[in-house]
Design a protein around this motif. Sequence first.
Motif, short mmCIF file in Angstrom:
data_model
loop_
_atom_site.label_atom_id
_atom_site.label_comp_id
_atom_site.label_asym_id
_atom_site.label_seq_id
_atom_site.Cartn_x
_atom_site.Cartn_y
_atom_site.Cartn_z
N GLN A 213 4.13 -2.47 -9.94
CA GLN A 213 3.03 -2.68 -10.60
C GLN A 213 2.75 -1.99 -11.83
OE1 GLN A 213 -0.72 -2.97 -8.50
NE2 GLN A 213 -1.37 -4.92 -8.58
N GLU A 227 3.44 1.33 -10.64
CA GLU A 227 3.47 2.63 -9.60
C GLU A 227 4.49 1.83 -8.43
OE1 GLU A 227 -0.16 2.67 -7.34
OE2 GLU A 227 0.43 3.05 -5.88
N ALA A 230 6.71 -0.22 -1.62
CA ALA A 230 7.56 -1.00 -0.71
C ALA A 230 7.36 -2.08 -0.62
CB ALA A 230 7.21 1.31 0.74
N ARG A 231 8.55 -2.59 -0.04
CA ARG A 231 8.34 -4.67 0.69
C ARG A 231 9.44 -3.96 1.73
NH1 ARG A 231 4.32 -3.80 -1.29
NH2 ARG A 231 3.69 -5.07 -2.87
N PRO A 242 3.39 -2.70 3.87
CA PRO A 242 4.18 -1.40 4.28
C PRO A 242 2.87 -0.30 4.42
CG PRO A 242 3.06 -1.83 1.94
CD PRO A 242 3.64 -2.87 2.14
N LEU A 262 13.52 4.81 -0.61
CA LEU A 262 12.26 3.58 -2.18
C LEU A 262 12.18 4.99 -3.18
CD1 LEU A 262 9.56 4.05 0.85
CD2 LEU A 262 10.74 1.59 -0.40
N ASN A 282 4.30 6.81 -4.61
CA ASN A 282 3.43 7.62 -3.23
C ASN A 282 4.23 8.25 -2.26
OD1 ASN A 282 0.93 5.44 -3.44
ND2 ASN A 282 2.65 4.14 -3.26
N ASP A 344 -5.36 9.83 -5.02
CA ASP A 344 -4.75 8.55 -4.68
C ASP A 344 -6.42 8.01 -4.10
OD1 ASP A 344 -4.27 5.76 -4.88
OD2 ASP A 344 -2.22 6.29 -3.54
N ASP A 345 -6.16 6.49 -3.93
CA ASP A 345 -7.79 6.27 -3.79
C ASP A 345 -9.11 7.40 -3.59
OD1 ASP A 345 -5.40 4.77 -2.53
OD2 ASP A 345 -5.29 5.49 -0.43
N ARG A 368 -9.97 0.83 -5.16
CA ARG A 368 -10.36 -0.37 -4.78
C ARG A 368 -11.73 -0.96 -4.94
NH1 ARG A 368 -8.78 -4.70 -2.19
NH2 ARG A 368 -7.20 -3.51 -0.46
N GLY A 402 -6.74 -2.00 -7.97
CA GLY A 402 -7.35 -3.55 -8.18
C GLY A 402 -8.17 -3.69 -8.84
N GLU A 404 -8.71 -6.87 -10.19
CA GLU A 404 -9.07 -8.58 -10.45
C GLU A 404 -8.82 -9.55 -12.11
OE1 GLU A 404 -9.79 -9.50 -6.36
OE2 GLU A 404 -8.05 -8.96 -5.62
N GLY A 422 -3.69 -3.82 -11.33
CA GLY A 422 -4.45 -4.49 -10.49
C GLY A 422 -3.82 -6.09 -10.92
N TYR A 423 -4.28 -7.28 -9.81
CA TYR A 423 -3.47 -8.06 -10.13
C TYR A 423 -3.93 -8.65 -11.27
CZ TYR A 423 -3.27 -8.06 -4.74
OH TYR A 423 -2.88 -7.95 -3.62
P1 C2E Z 1 -2.22 2.52 -2.42
O1 C2E Z 1 -1.00 3.09 -2.71
O2 C2E Z 1 -3.21 2.56 -2.46
O3 C2E Z 1 -1.41 0.58 -3.59
C1 C2E Z 1 -2.68 -0.22 -3.53
C2 C2E Z 1 -2.38 -1.62 -2.96
O4 C2E Z 1 -2.61 -2.21 -3.58
C3 C2E Z 1 -0.65 -1.87 -2.76
O5 C2E Z 1 -0.89 -2.66 -1.33
C4 C2E Z 1 -1.09 -2.98 -4.42
O6 C2E Z 1 -0.17 -4.41 -3.72
C5 C2E Z 1 -2.91 -3.35 -4.25
N1 C2E Z 1 -3.44 -3.77 -4.96
C6 C2E Z 1 -3.18 -3.82 -6.39
N2 C2E Z 1 -3.56 -4.41 -7.01
C7 C2E Z 1 -4.00 -5.27 -5.98
C8 C2E Z 1 -5.49 -5.67 -6.52
O7 C2E Z 1 -6.00 -6.12 -8.17
N3 C2E Z 1 -6.36 -6.62 -5.37
C9 C2E Z 1 -6.22 -6.36 -4.40
N4 C2E Z 1 -6.43 -7.12 -3.35
N5 C2E Z 1 -4.44 -5.80 -4.14
C10 C2E Z 1 -4.16 -5.15 -5.18
P2 C2E Z 1 0.42 -2.40 -0.65
O8 C2E Z 1 1.81 -3.01 -1.14
O9 C2E Z 1 0.23 -3.62 0.26
O10 C2E Z 1 0.28 -1.60 -0.36
C11 C2E Z 1 -0.75 -0.60 0.75
C12 C2E Z 1 -0.42 1.09 0.81
O11 C2E Z 1 0.72 1.14 1.63
C13 C2E Z 1 -0.39 1.25 -0.06
O12 C2E Z 1 -2.00 1.53 -0.60
C14 C2E Z 1 0.33 2.44 0.43
O13 C2E Z 1 -0.39 3.25 0.51
C15 C2E Z 1 1.03 2.16 1.14
N6 C2E Z 1 2.35 1.91 0.59
C16 C2E Z 1 3.14 1.41 -0.26
N7 C2E Z 1 4.43 2.04 -0.89
C17 C2E Z 1 4.73 3.03 -0.20
C18 C2E Z 1 5.55 3.44 -0.48
O14 C2E Z 1 6.38 3.88 -0.89
N8 C2E Z 1 5.26 5.43 0.17
C19 C2E Z 1 4.31 5.62 0.85
N9 C2E Z 1 4.25 6.97 1.36
N10 C2E Z 1 2.88 4.84 1.05
C20 C2E Z 1 3.26 3.17 0.86
#
Ligand code: C2E
Length: 452
Positions: A213, A227, A230-231, A242, A262, A282, A344-345, A368, A402, A404, A422-423
Amino acid sequence: MNSGEFSGTDVSQSDLHAMAYTDSLTGLGNSHRLRDKVRQLTLERADDPAPFAVGIVNLDGFKPINDLFGSQAGDEILCQVAHRLKACIPDGATVTRHGGDEFAFLFPLVFERKGAEKVAQMLREVLSAPFDLGDRNVRLSASFGLAIHPFAGEDFAELIKSADTALYRSKRRGRGQVTVYSQEIAQEMKRATHLEQALRDAITADQIDVHFQPIVNLKNDLVVGFEALARWCDADLGYVSPAAFVPLAEERGFIDALSEVLLRKAAEAALSWPKELFLSFNLSSAQLVDPKTSLTTLAILNRAGLDPRRLELEITETAVMTDAMTAQKIVGELRAAGVRVSLDDFGTGQSSLGRLRDFTFDKVKIDRAFVSRISDDRVSEHIIKAIVAMCDGLHLEVVAEGIEDFSEALKLKALGCGMGQGYFYGKPADAVATMRFLTERYLRVEPEAAFA
Ligand code: C2E
Ligand code: CA
Ligand code: CA
């Protein structure tokens, strides 16, 4: 044990026997003792089975205290914990120590969930009073996991395993929580085991993918990095988030294997991008308590051929808190190699501004939750404004997560936020689509500069 088992001349043997059943630090029994007690109780009740409860308690944040004040202080706390528990457990109950900061119980007269919760809550209160270390007082909370026989297990091993699972739930919910192993947990465990197998298979079959992203500079909307996310799309289970499978891999102890795949894939993809673009990856909390993380991370980069200065690692405060010393060491080693680190976060979970002072970060990512409320909530706007000002003062970069829509982007720009994601700027996309995105949106602008 049958007292007639040893003759007078066998004293040393009986001493040995006692030692094998005693925790030398606290004088409480150990896990062998509890196992025997459970066996004995099950035998006694063989003809007329009545439920009973087994429990485990683990002190929250004991390790940092042990590291900070020394093991002598740690031992002192453990002895005081033992003393309190022994004094306060109900009549007929047993408390034992199972190593580290973990104690366990047998409650012969606790039959059901409510009763188990009640006794654990009472013990939690008892442990919440400060511990006297002579020159200072220390406060600790404690997490509990309980299991009721026979539902949660027929024998000691099964019961302890269920209590441990319940304890893990407690820890995941925060500090000072009490969880009793239930039907829902049992079902969840079954689902998790199924998911775990599928995930392990997917790793082996190389079916885990990484999407990217864009992160943009809010001043000119140009992409500055991506960023990696993972998918996993399973043939039977469909798309699995993820947010579900990363914690599962942590819990079941194979986050290293997952993360390695990854990072390798992400680093290989990043090699085709213009050199000034960074890759943000991450790190999971389990990786921040594993001292090998810095070496393995750098080895993966090295094998892929990606300059560590192009890598950023995203870590959360909760992850840092688990074991601050180890986390500090890992981050120190990675930063020394040129890797940058983002928090993060930011603004969620156990936020502490002190963390920004004690820990070296390069960047803060605003969660977000604040960004999504910025358009209709003055409070969120003020919070973002304050975070941006603070980061300016601390020379930290800021990314708003995030974003949007256009109005959110405009507001964040006006608030002086440096970067955004963000999107609105781009959804996560696979490596091929990301290259296409770059060719259309980035390379078209300055193709020569990009590959210089
Ligand atoms: P995160 O690190 O806070 O990643 C951002 C999440 O917000 C991602 O969800 C992303 O797709 C989503 N996002 C980005 N822009 C927007 C937006 O504009 N609106 C909304 N509603 N969502 C948005 P995703 O991909 O489902 O990942 C969820 C969490 O899973 C991540 O939160 C992270 O904590 C974890 N994660 C994902 N990939 C990895 C990885 O490779 N390794 C590790 N350790 N954790 C991962
Ligand atoms: Ca992230
Ligand atoms: Ca985030």
